[in-house]
Design an enzyme around this catalytic site. Structure first.
Site, PDB file in Angstrom:
ATOM      1  N   ASN A 123       0.878  -1.178   0.000  1.00  0.00           N
ATOM      2  CA  ASN A 123       0.000   0.000   0.000  1.00  0.00           C
ATOM      3  C   ASN A 123       0.907   1.217   0.000  1.00  0.00           C
ATOM      4  O   ASN A 123       1.454   1.601   1.029  1.00  0.00           O
ATOM      5  CB  ASN A 123      -0.886  -0.038   1.255  1.00  0.00           C
ATOM      6  CG  ASN A 123      -1.801   1.164   1.343  1.00  0.00           C
ATOM      7  OD1 ASN A 123      -1.733   2.075   0.510  1.00  0.00           O
ATOM      8  ND2 ASN A 123      -2.640   1.181   2.354  1.00  0.00           N
ATOM      9  N   ARG A 183      -2.800  -2.137  -3.134  1.00  0.00           N
ATOM     10  CA  ARG A 183      -3.981  -1.299  -2.905  1.00  0.00           C
ATOM     11  C   ARG A 183      -3.922  -0.128  -3.878  1.00  0.00           C
ATOM     12  O   ARG A 183      -2.905   0.575  -3.961  1.00  0.00           O
ATOM     13  CB  ARG A 183      -3.977  -0.774  -1.477  1.00  0.00           C
ATOM     14  CG  ARG A 183      -5.119   0.168  -1.243  1.00  0.00           C
ATOM     15  CD  ARG A 183      -5.103   0.765   0.122  1.00  0.00           C
ATOM     16  NE  ARG A 183      -6.244   1.634   0.293  1.00  0.00           N
ATOM     17  CZ  ARG A 183      -6.226   2.762   0.984  1.00  0.00           C
ATOM     18  NH1 ARG A 183      -5.118   3.149   1.586  1.00  0.00           N
ATOM     19  NH2 ARG A 183      -7.301   3.483   1.085  1.00  0.00           N
ATOM     20  N   HIS A 216     -13.114   2.779   0.798  1.00  0.00           N
ATOM     21  CA  HIS A 216     -13.083   1.725   1.831  1.00  0.00           C
ATOM     22  C   HIS A 216     -13.743   0.440   1.333  1.00  0.00           C
ATOM     23  O   HIS A 216     -14.172  -0.391   2.128  1.00  0.00           O
ATOM     24  CB  HIS A 216     -13.827   2.154   3.129  1.00  0.00           C
ATOM     25  CG  HIS A 216     -13.176   3.251   3.891  1.00  0.00           C
ATOM     26  ND1 HIS A 216     -13.909   4.231   4.525  1.00  0.00           N
ATOM     27  CD2 HIS A 216     -11.891   3.533   4.146  1.00  0.00           C
ATOM     28  CE1 HIS A 216     -13.093   5.067   5.134  1.00  0.00           C
ATOM     29  NE2 HIS A 216     -11.849   4.669   4.917  1.00  0.00           N
ATOM     30  N   ARG A 249     -11.877  15.237   8.628  1.00  0.00           N
ATOM     31  CA  ARG A 249     -12.774  15.649   7.543  1.00  0.00           C
ATOM     32  C   ARG A 249     -14.155  15.978   8.098  1.00  0.00           C
ATOM     33  O   ARG A 249     -14.648  15.308   9.005  1.00  0.00           O
ATOM     34  CB  ARG A 249     -12.908  14.550   6.492  1.00  0.00           C
ATOM     35  CG  ARG A 249     -11.628  14.228   5.766  1.00  0.00           C
ATOM     36  CD  ARG A 249     -11.903  13.278   4.602  1.00  0.00           C
ATOM     37  NE  ARG A 249     -10.664  12.695   4.115  1.00  0.00           N
ATOM     38  CZ  ARG A 249     -10.384  11.387   4.164  1.00  0.00           C
ATOM     39  NH1 ARG A 249     -11.258  10.531   4.635  1.00  0.00           N
ATOM     40  NH2 ARG A 249      -9.234  10.955   3.719  1.00  0.00           N
ATOM     41  N   GLU A 254      -8.030  -5.364   5.645  1.00  0.00           N
ATOM     42  CA  GLU A 254      -7.945  -5.046   4.214  1.00  0.00           C
ATOM     43  C   GLU A 254      -6.774  -5.767   3.561  1.00  0.00           C
ATOM     44  O   GLU A 254      -6.864  -6.188   2.408  1.00  0.00           O
ATOM     45  CB  GLU A 254      -7.805  -3.524   4.037  1.00  0.00           C
ATOM     46  CG  GLU A 254      -9.088  -2.797   4.396  1.00  0.00           C
ATOM     47  CD  GLU A 254      -8.911  -1.305   4.562  1.00  0.00           C
ATOM     48  OE1 GLU A 254      -8.542  -0.884   5.673  1.00  0.00           O
ATOM     49  OE2 GLU A 254      -9.141  -0.562   3.606  1.00  0.00           O
TER      50      GLU A 254
END
Ligand code: AMP
Length: 394
Positions: free
Chosen positions: A7, A85, A174, A235, A379
């Site tokens: 990743n 990823r 996600h 965020r 993940e």
């Protein structure tokens, strides 16, 4: 045989070596602060951690350091595949793909949609292809799982030409995590693969919910970018877009700076003024800090409201799944959210809820229909499973 999962971010490179058959993770880690004198390679193996400096290393040197480490550990030979990823696959990828020149070209075409992530993801792919020329490389896209959304869920009510000309639509993110926990939840909740209605809530530094009907994402909360939807660490989630022009005008700042503040200075951090970390916010709220208390209240209120809204595309709710750093660890967030969803038939089991932390799984409500569950996400394992499946079929 093992899969190397990579990743690659702008200044970091996360890696893991996973056996997809046993699901055992042999080693994992992160090379971070790349390009700076403080760059380090932090490694986790058999529950212990170590760190060594790789001063000045950029992605290529960092990946070489990872490969050296794997050689030392006897894990470099006999790899089955490399799984990457990739953050933004636009509308081009509805599933994981073996990397070919055409796939690379399509990921490049998605750079305008994911300008912060896709270029780094491509760097990781290029370097891994050089280091492992004989291995199948597989791209696993954050957006792919949500490609099953119908137009009514992904089309924004804005001028239609923006979709046609600029790809302005909801993509969602996600996806790898939502797909993984949705699959795991079925066995835990005793739900059939061909008839279920789930809301999955991935609550980490970034937060999103997905509505999953019979294994397919039918709606999600993040949009063109990860800014939309739930309140997050830094965020804002969904807010009135007119805020940007209003604050830019009032403070005589460029609109991009205000947008940056919505991405990096809002959410838990912006409201509490303390931290983007839920642990800090919870502690401060418990100690009587009013703004931390408000941040926690908004977080759970927006989450509960969003879960209820996602029951619309599902038509019913069988299970609500909590995952991610906050979803797995914060009994407080789960309890406060569930209490606002009692009208859906979700009734929190206080003892079971308090008992769940990272690495544990199971039901946190008293009832079975619907029920709420904690399901730890993984993940990296999902990427390893996809990469292994594609490599074996090649
Ligand atoms: P993730 O991005 O999935 O690793 O999640 C990271 C976030 O999980 C952190 O920023 C924390 O806000 C949150 N977190 C981790 N542990 C806890 C905990 N025990 N209680 C509340 N929040 C936690």
């Amino acid at each position: 045989m093992n899969v190397l999962v990579l990743n690659c971010g702008s200044s970091s490179l996360k890696f893991a070596v996973i056996d997809p058959d046993t699901t055992v993770e042999h080693v994992s880690g992160i090379a971070q602060r790349l390009g700076s004198p403080e760059a380090s390679l932090d490694v986790r193996r058999n529950g212990s951690r170590s760190s060594r400096p790789i001063a000045g290393a950029r992605h290529e040197a960092a990946l070489r350091a990872v490969v050296d480490l794997l050689r030392d550990l006897g894990l470099a030979d006999g790899l089955l595949a490399v799984g990457h990823r990739v953050v933004h696959g636009g509308s081009k990828f509805a599933g994981s793909m073996a990397i070919t020149p055409e796939v690379i070209a399509q990921v490049e075409e998605c750079v305008p949609l994911g300008p912060l992530h896709n270029p780094s993801n491509l760097v990781g792919i290029r370097i891994a292809q050089e280091l492992f020329p004989s291995l199948v490389q597989v791209g696993v896209f954050d957006t792919a799982f949500h490609q099953t959304m119908p137009p009514v869920a992904y089309t924004y009510p804005v001028p239609y030409e923006w979709l046609e000309r600029h790809g302005v639509r909801r993509y969602g993110f996600h996806g790898t995590s939502h797909r993984f926990v949705a699959q795991r939840a079925l066995a835990l909740a005793g739900l059939p693969a061909d008839d279920h209605a789930l809301v999955t809530a991935h609550l980490g530094n970034g937060c999103s919910c997905a509505a999953v009907r019979n294994g397919r994402s039918v709606d999600t909360t993040m949009g063109l970018t990860p800014l939309e939807g739930l309140m997050m660490g830094t965020r804002s989630g969904s807010v009135d877009p007119a805020i940007i022009g209003h604050v830019a005008g009032a403070e005589k700042r460029p609109p991009q700076e205000v947008l940056d503040a919505l991405n990096k200075g809002s959410g838990l951090l912006g409201v509490s003024g303390l931290s983007n970390d839920m642990r800090t916010v919870e502690e401060a709220a418990a100690a009587g800090n009013a703004r931390a208390g408000l941040a926690l209240d908004i977080f759970c209120y927006v989450l509960a409201k969003t879960v209820a809204a996602l029951v619309v595309p599902l038509g019913r709710l069988d299970a609500l799944v909590f995952t991610g750093g906050i979803g797995e660890n914060s009994a407080t967030v789960r309890e406060r959210t569930l209490r606002q969803l009692e009208f859906l038939g979700l009734s929190v089991d206080a003892a079971a809820n308090a008992a769940h932390g990272r690495g544990t799984r199971g039901r946190v409500t008293t009832g079975l229909k619907p029920q709420a569950l904690v399901v730890p996400t993984n993940e990296e394992l999902m990427i390893a499973l996809d990469a292994a499946g594609i490599a074996r079929a090649a």
